[in-house]
Write an enzyme that holds these catalytic residues in place. Structure first.
Site, mmCIF file in Angstrom:
data_model
loop_
_atom_site.group_PDB
_atom_site.id
_atom_site.type_symbol
_atom_site.label_atom_id
_atom_site.label_comp_id
_atom_site.label_asym_id
_atom_site.label_seq_id
_atom_site.Cartn_x
_atom_site.Cartn_y
_atom_site.Cartn_z
ATOM 1 N N ASN A 103 0.945 -1.199 -0.053
ATOM 2 C CA ASN A 103 -0.287 0.037 0.118
ATOM 3 C C ASN A 103 0.799 1.265 0.080
ATOM 4 O O ASN A 103 2.034 1.149 0.458
ATOM 5 C CB ASN A 103 -1.037 0.023 1.341
ATOM 6 C CG ASN A 103 -1.749 -1.214 1.181
ATOM 7 O OD1 ASN A 103 -2.234 -1.841 0.110
ATOM 8 N ND2 ASN A 103 -2.662 -1.445 2.321
ATOM 9 N N HIS A 120 5.595 -0.522 -2.777
ATOM 10 C CA HIS A 120 5.253 0.113 -4.029
ATOM 11 C C HIS A 120 5.286 1.591 -3.806
ATOM 12 O O HIS A 120 4.604 2.442 -4.677
ATOM 13 C CB HIS A 120 3.957 -0.253 -4.455
ATOM 14 C CG HIS A 120 3.895 -1.612 -4.835
ATOM 15 N ND1 HIS A 120 2.739 -2.538 -5.047
ATOM 16 C CD2 HIS A 120 4.833 -2.695 -5.335
ATOM 17 C CE1 HIS A 120 2.956 -3.798 -5.510
ATOM 18 N NE2 HIS A 120 4.182 -3.841 -5.724
ATOM 19 N N CYS A 152 15.893 21.869 -8.308
ATOM 20 C CA CYS A 152 16.363 22.201 -9.774
ATOM 21 C C CYS A 152 15.289 22.372 -10.879
ATOM 22 O O CYS A 152 15.642 22.623 -11.932
ATOM 23 C CB CYS A 152 17.218 20.599 -10.052
ATOM 24 S SG CYS A 152 15.934 19.289 -10.521
ATOM 25 N N ASN A 215 -8.868 -12.664 4.134
ATOM 26 C CA ASN A 215 -9.360 -11.967 3.048
ATOM 27 C C ASN A 215 -10.777 -12.667 2.932
ATOM 28 O O ASN A 215 -10.935 -13.862 2.937
ATOM 29 C CB ASN A 215 -8.293 -12.387 1.761
ATOM 30 C CG ASN A 215 -8.678 -11.648 0.494
ATOM 31 O OD1 ASN A 215 -9.886 -11.242 0.248
ATOM 32 N ND2 ASN A 215 -7.466 -11.264 -0.086
HETATM 33 C C1 BJW Z 1 -10.233 -7.387 1.840
HETATM 34 C C2 BJW Z 1 -11.182 -6.519 2.503
HETATM 35 C C3 BJW Z 1 -10.910 -6.384 3.985
HETATM 36 C C4 BJW Z 1 -11.361 -6.329 0.233
HETATM 37 N N1 BJW Z 1 -10.244 -7.207 4.549
HETATM 38 N N2 BJW Z 1 -9.278 -8.090 2.667
HETATM 39 C C5 BJW Z 1 5.637 -12.535 -12.556
HETATM 40 C C6 BJW Z 1 4.504 -13.016 -12.998
HETATM 41 C C7 BJW Z 1 3.762 -12.091 -13.916
HETATM 42 C C8 BJW Z 1 3.936 -10.925 -13.886
HETATM 43 C C9 BJW Z 1 5.062 -10.340 -13.375
HETATM 44 C C10 BJW Z 1 6.001 -11.104 -12.577
HETATM 45 N N3 BJW Z 1 6.796 -10.343 -12.119
HETATM 46 C C11 BJW Z 1 6.690 -9.140 -12.494
HETATM 47 C C12 BJW Z 1 5.641 -9.124 -13.255
HETATM 48 C C13 BJW Z 1 4.949 -7.637 -14.020
HETATM 49 C C14 BJW Z 1 4.193 -7.035 -12.985
HETATM 50 C C15 BJW Z 1 2.942 -8.037 -12.601
HETATM 51 O O1 BJW Z 1 2.960 -8.402 -11.251
HETATM 52 N N4 BJW Z 1 1.947 -7.872 -13.355
HETATM 53 C C16 BJW Z 1 0.663 -8.831 -12.712
HETATM 54 C C17 BJW Z 1 -0.472 -7.814 -12.531
HETATM 55 C C18 BJW Z 1 0.586 -10.014 -13.859
HETATM 56 N N5 BJW Z 1 4.869 -6.579 -11.766
HETATM 57 C C19 BJW Z 1 5.640 -5.389 -11.786
HETATM 58 O O2 BJW Z 1 5.524 -4.749 -13.023
HETATM 59 C C20 BJW Z 1 6.378 -4.754 -10.820
HETATM 60 N N6 BJW Z 1 7.570 -4.623 -11.244
HETATM 61 C C21 BJW Z 1 8.501 -5.259 -11.432
HETATM 62 O O3 BJW Z 1 8.470 -6.631 -11.537
HETATM 63 O O4 BJW Z 1 9.918 -5.216 -12.038
HETATM 64 C C22 BJW Z 1 10.486 -6.010 -12.544
HETATM 65 C C23 BJW Z 1 11.805 -5.128 -13.297
HETATM 66 C C24 BJW Z 1 13.152 -5.509 -12.956
HETATM 67 C C25 BJW Z 1 14.059 -4.857 -13.742
HETATM 68 C C26 BJW Z 1 13.678 -3.771 -14.583
HETATM 69 C C27 BJW Z 1 12.358 -3.389 -14.791
HETATM 70 C C28 BJW Z 1 11.482 -4.282 -14.121
HETATM 71 C C29 BJW Z 1 5.934 -3.501 -10.276
HETATM 72 C C30 BJW Z 1 4.446 -3.660 -9.719
HETATM 73 C C31 BJW Z 1 4.019 -2.398 -9.293
HETATM 74 C C32 BJW Z 1 2.598 -2.409 -8.884
HETATM 75 N N7 BJW Z 1 1.961 -1.151 -8.721
HETATM 76 C C33 BJW Z 1 0.681 -0.887 -8.455
HETATM 77 C C34 BJW Z 1 0.121 0.513 -8.664
HETATM 78 C C35 BJW Z 1 0.921 1.535 -8.111
HETATM 79 C C36 BJW Z 1 0.540 1.956 -6.833
HETATM 80 C C37 BJW Z 1 -0.718 3.063 -6.798
HETATM 81 O O5 BJW Z 1 -0.661 3.794 -7.767
HETATM 82 O O6 BJW Z 1 -1.569 2.942 -5.983
HETATM 83 O O7 BJW Z 1 0.445 -1.202 -7.035
HETATM 84 S S1 BJW Z 1 -0.598 -2.072 -9.000
HETATM 85 C C38 BJW Z 1 -1.631 -2.134 -7.693
HETATM 86 O O8 BJW Z 1 -1.677 -3.766 -7.367
HETATM 87 C C39 BJW Z 1 -0.907 -1.502 -6.531
HETATM 88 C C40 BJW Z 1 -0.969 -2.712 -5.464
HETATM 89 O O9 BJW Z 1 -0.038 -2.519 -4.473
HETATM 90 C C41 BJW Z 1 -0.932 -3.742 -6.215
HETATM 91 C C42 BJW Z 1 -1.569 -5.075 -5.444
HETATM 92 O O10 BJW Z 1 -2.855 -4.911 -5.490
HETATM 93 P P1 BJW Z 1 -3.657 -5.346 -3.949
HETATM 94 O O11 BJW Z 1 -2.940 -4.760 -2.730
HETATM 95 O O12 BJW Z 1 -3.306 -6.894 -4.097
HETATM 96 O O13 BJW Z 1 -5.197 -4.913 -4.187
HETATM 97 P P2 BJW Z 1 -6.127 -5.641 -4.972
HETATM 98 O O14 BJW Z 1 -7.426 -4.700 -5.067
HETATM 99 O O15 BJW Z 1 -5.859 -6.520 -6.162
HETATM 100 O O16 BJW Z 1 -6.706 -6.824 -3.792
HETATM 101 C C43 BJW Z 1 -7.407 -6.453 -2.544
HETATM 102 C C44 BJW Z 1 -7.872 -7.452 -1.938
HETATM 103 O O17 BJW Z 1 -8.341 -7.185 -0.472
HETATM 104 C C45 BJW Z 1 -8.778 -8.503 -2.757
HETATM 105 O O18 BJW Z 1 -8.376 -9.867 -2.646
HETATM 106 C C46 BJW Z 1 -9.926 -8.397 -1.698
HETATM 107 O O19 BJW Z 1 -10.779 -9.568 -1.434
HETATM 108 C C47 BJW Z 1 -9.390 -7.890 -0.509
HETATM 109 N N8 BJW Z 1 -10.260 -7.466 0.668
HETATM 110 N N9 BJW Z 1 -11.728 -5.920 1.352
HETATM 111 C C48 BJW Z 1 -9.243 -7.942 3.891
HETATM 112 N N10 BJW Z 1 -11.926 -5.717 4.289
#
Ligand code: BJW
Length: 250
Positions: A103, A120, A152, A215
């Site tokens: 987050n 992140h 800058c 979750n």
């Molecule tokens: C509850 C609830 C309650 C509801 N109680 N629970 C391997 C395999 C496939 C792809 C890749 C891989 N490795 C890398 C990748 C690519 C990519 C990726 O993972 N893509 C997939 C989507 C396919 N990853 C990247 O690009 C990352 N970088 C990277 O790997 O770089 C490598 C590299 C090396 C060298 C040079 C260049 C590159 C970077 C990832 C950045 C993610 N950024 C984001 C957005 C930016 C932040 C912002 O603006 O806010 O981050 S994406 C978004 O998803 C955000 C979150 O942190 C992230 C995760 O989401 P999260 O937190 O899981 O939220 P939700 O909505 O998905 O889930 C919520 C959950 O809560 C649900 O399950 C509900 O059921 C639950 N819930 N109420 C408890 N009350």
């Protein structure tokens, strides 16, 4: 009512045992911060490709900053919930406790957590792409969009890890190290689809840790969890904490 499974997990939480908690957007949902992928999630209304990639920022920095300014406005109005506050208490209670969050909302810190690995980034920080300087910025709304570096004059960017960008090596290395030596890993409120964050539980599991998922919905990690609590973080975490206190006072 304390369920048997809650009691079993509380009993595993030994005072000296290393604990890692990986959180995602779901822990802030009860505070009123939108998640990404669920109903009402940000990626249901907006395209990640337009707003959360370095290419999107290069194409239209004003649009990207306006989106972050809007989200900063939403987050500024909300408060940490009992889930965040429980984790802050656990940091004080367990010497070997590591909080790893995906987050960017800063609510863990506002709840009192101090040692936080923010994989992140943080929406309340800016970064100068020229000088690399990371600075706090709490303006709501932002006075200028896009904001400029006071040193800058370059256009600042949000201190956020976008898709396709590497995570800060210091952060991911610390998270890997903590995950590979913990005895318990809690996965709280994440859909577990974004890597490398979603790979941390597998690392912990391979090293012999017990995996506990909290979750309301199943995730790709659910089949590997030793315990799955299908409920809200803001209810299950305080219940665990209460049970822990009862156990430790006999
Ligand atoms: C509850 C609830 C309650 C509801 N109680 N629970 C391997 C395999 C496939 C792809 C890749 C891989 N490795 C890398 C990748 C690519 C990519 C990726 O993972 N893509 C997939 C989507 C396919 N990853 C990247 O690009 C990352 N970088 C990277 O790997 O770089 C490598 C590299 C090396 C060298 C040079 C260049 C590159 C970077 C990832 C950045 C993610 N950024 C984001 C957005 C930016 C932040 C912002 O603006 O806010 O981050 S994406 C978004 O998803 C955000 C979150 O942190 C992230 C995760 O989401 P999260 O937190 O899981 O939220 P939700 O909505 O998905 O889930 C919520 C959950 O809560 C649900 O399950 C509900 O059921 C639950 N819930 N109420 C408890 N009350």
């Amino acid at each position: 009512m304390i369920t048997e499974e809650i009691r079993r997990v509380a009993e595993l939480m030994e005072p000296g045992g290393a604990i890692v908690v990986l959180t995602g957007a779901g822990i802030s949902a009860e505070s009123g911060v939108p998640t990404f992928r669920g109903p009402g999630g940000l990626w249901r209304q907006f395209r990640a490709e337009d707003l959360a990639t370095p290419e999107a920022f290069a194409r239209d920095p004003k649009l990207v900053w306006e989106w972050y300014d809007w989200r900063r406005g939403l987050i500024a109005k909300v408060e940490p919930n009992p889930g965040h506050r429980t984790l802050a208490r656990w940091e004080a209670r367990f010497p070997e406790f590591v909080l790893v969050t995906q987050n960017i909302d800063g609510l863990h810190a506002r709840a009192g957590s101090k040692r936080i690995i923010e994989l992140h980034g943080n929406i309340w920080k800016t970064r100068c792409p020229e000088e690399g300087l990371v600075a706090d910025n709490a303006e709501v709304p932002l006075k200028a969009i896009p904001p400029a570096c006071p040193s800058c004059g370059a256009m600042l960017r949000p201190h956020i890890v976008w898709f396709g960008e590497p995570l800060d090596p210091a952060d991911i290395n610390q998270a890997w190290a903590a995950s590979s030596r913990c005895r318990l890993m809690f996965i709280v409120g994440t859909s577990a689809v974004v890597h490398p964050a979603a790979s941390l539980p597998a690392l912990a599991g391979r090293a012999g840790a017990q995996i506990i998922e909290i979750n309301p919905e199943p995730t790709p990690l659910s089949p590997y969890a030793n315990f799955s609590f299908r409920g809200k973080a803001g209810e299950i975490l305080p219940l665990l904490d209460e049970t822990l206190s009862k156990i430790s006072t006999g």
